[in-house]
Design an enzyme around this catalytic site. Structure first.
Site, PDB file in Angstrom:
ATOM      1  N   SER A  57       0.815  -1.217   0.000  1.00  0.00           N
ATOM      2  CA  SER A  57       0.000   0.000   0.000  1.00  0.00           C
ATOM      3  C   SER A  57       0.849   1.268   0.000  1.00  0.00           C
ATOM      4  CB  SER A  57      -0.942  -0.001   1.204  1.00  0.00           C
ATOM      5  OG  SER A  57      -1.890  -1.037   1.068  1.00  0.00           O
ATOM      6  N   GLU A  59       3.361   1.881  -1.719  1.00  0.00           N
ATOM      7  CA  GLU A  59       3.758   2.171  -3.096  1.00  0.00           C
ATOM      8  C   GLU A  59       2.610   2.626  -3.985  1.00  0.00           C
ATOM      9  OE1 GLU A  59       6.654  -0.123  -0.970  1.00  0.00           O
ATOM     10  OE2 GLU A  59       4.586  -0.714  -1.429  1.00  0.00           O
ATOM     11  N   VAL A  80      -4.860  -2.827   1.457  1.00  0.00           N
ATOM     12  CA  VAL A  80      -5.337  -3.102   2.820  1.00  0.00           C
ATOM     13  C   VAL A  80      -4.155  -3.020   3.770  1.00  0.00           C
ATOM     14  CG1 VAL A  80      -5.160  -5.620   2.520  1.00  0.00           C
ATOM     15  CG2 VAL A  80      -6.636  -4.677   4.303  1.00  0.00           C
ATOM     16  N   ILE A  81      -4.383  -2.296   4.851  1.00  0.00           N
ATOM     17  CA  ILE A  81      -3.391  -2.187   5.916  1.00  0.00           C
ATOM     18  C   ILE A  81      -4.096  -2.596   7.200  1.00  0.00           C
ATOM     19  CG2 ILE A  81      -1.727  -0.699   7.090  1.00  0.00           C
ATOM     20  CD1 ILE A  81      -2.047   1.248   4.655  1.00  0.00           C
ATOM     21  N   GLY A  85       1.114  -4.507  16.025  1.00  0.00           N
ATOM     22  CA  GLY A  85       1.516  -4.087  17.360  1.00  0.00           C
ATOM     23  C   GLY A  85       2.515  -2.948  17.397  1.00  0.00           C
ATOM     24  N   THR A  86       2.797  -2.337  16.237  1.00  0.00           N
ATOM     25  CA  THR A  86       3.773  -1.251  16.193  1.00  0.00           C
ATOM     26  C   THR A  86       3.156  -0.029  15.514  1.00  0.00           C
ATOM     27  OG1 THR A  86       4.664  -1.818  14.011  1.00  0.00           O
ATOM     28  CG2 THR A  86       5.617  -2.981  15.918  1.00  0.00           C
ATOM     29  N   HIS A  88       3.914   1.211  12.835  1.00  0.00           N
ATOM     30  CA  HIS A  88       4.035   1.063  11.383  1.00  0.00           C
ATOM     31  C   HIS A  88       2.699   1.317  10.690  1.00  0.00           C
ATOM     32  CE1 HIS A  88       4.274  -1.392   7.613  1.00  0.00           C
ATOM     33  NE2 HIS A  88       5.434  -0.770   7.537  1.00  0.00           N
TER      34      HIS A  88
END
Length: 160
Positions: A57, A59, A80-81, A85-86, A88
């Site tokens: 995503s 890019e 889709v993202i 747990g970070t 990011h």
């Protein structure tokens, strides 16, 4: 359900040249989003379609920009993202969203925003346009881009 009250944005987009740029992560979800986009394109009489797979995503903006600059009438960004747990998730969501918005404003080409940003995989599957999904965000993003293209082509000089 977030799709409640959605408008009917279907248009006849005969003659439109459209690029669908889809990320490669989460295959089942992406297959559903792509199929939804393809259904909307077929229902809108769009036959000149190019499908491009992006690594992820993040890019999407640069690839959408490249195809917008190549003369495509609309570009559909699908991805889709899923929250992990970070931090990011937050960085990629913001960068992709801001980048896609910038591409649309800089080029004057409608960008269909089909980027799912969800807390878990179940939420993404529910929006992917699959047989058991409650929503079809690939279709919705495509209809929004084609509807915007339809409005912009009535202007004398719509491109920025």
């Amino acid at each position: 359900m977030s799709g409640a009250g959605a408008p009917d944005l279907s248009v006849d987009a005969t003659g439109a040249r459209v690029a669908v740029i889809a990320s490669s992560w989460h295959t089942e979800i992406m297959d559903g989003l792509i199929a939804g986009a393809q259904r909307a394109l077929a229902d809108s009489n769009v036959t000149d379609v190019t499908l491009i797979r992006a690594p992820g995503s993040f890019e999407l903006p640069i690839l959408c920009q490249a195809y917008a600059r190549e003369g495509y009438d609309a570009v559909i960004a699908l991805g889709v993202i899923i929250r992990g747990g970070t931090p990011h998730f937050d960085y990629v969501c913001a960068a992709a969203t801001d980048g896609l918005n910038r591409v649309a404003l800089d080029t004057g080409v409608p960008i269909g925003f089909g980027l799912l940003t969800t807390d878990d995989e179940a939420q993404a599957l529910d929006r992917a346009g699959l047989p058991d999904s409650r929503e079809d965000k690939g279709r919705e993003a495509t209809e929004a881009a084609l509807s915007t293209w339809n409005v912009l082509r009535t202007l004398s000089s719509p491109r920025g």
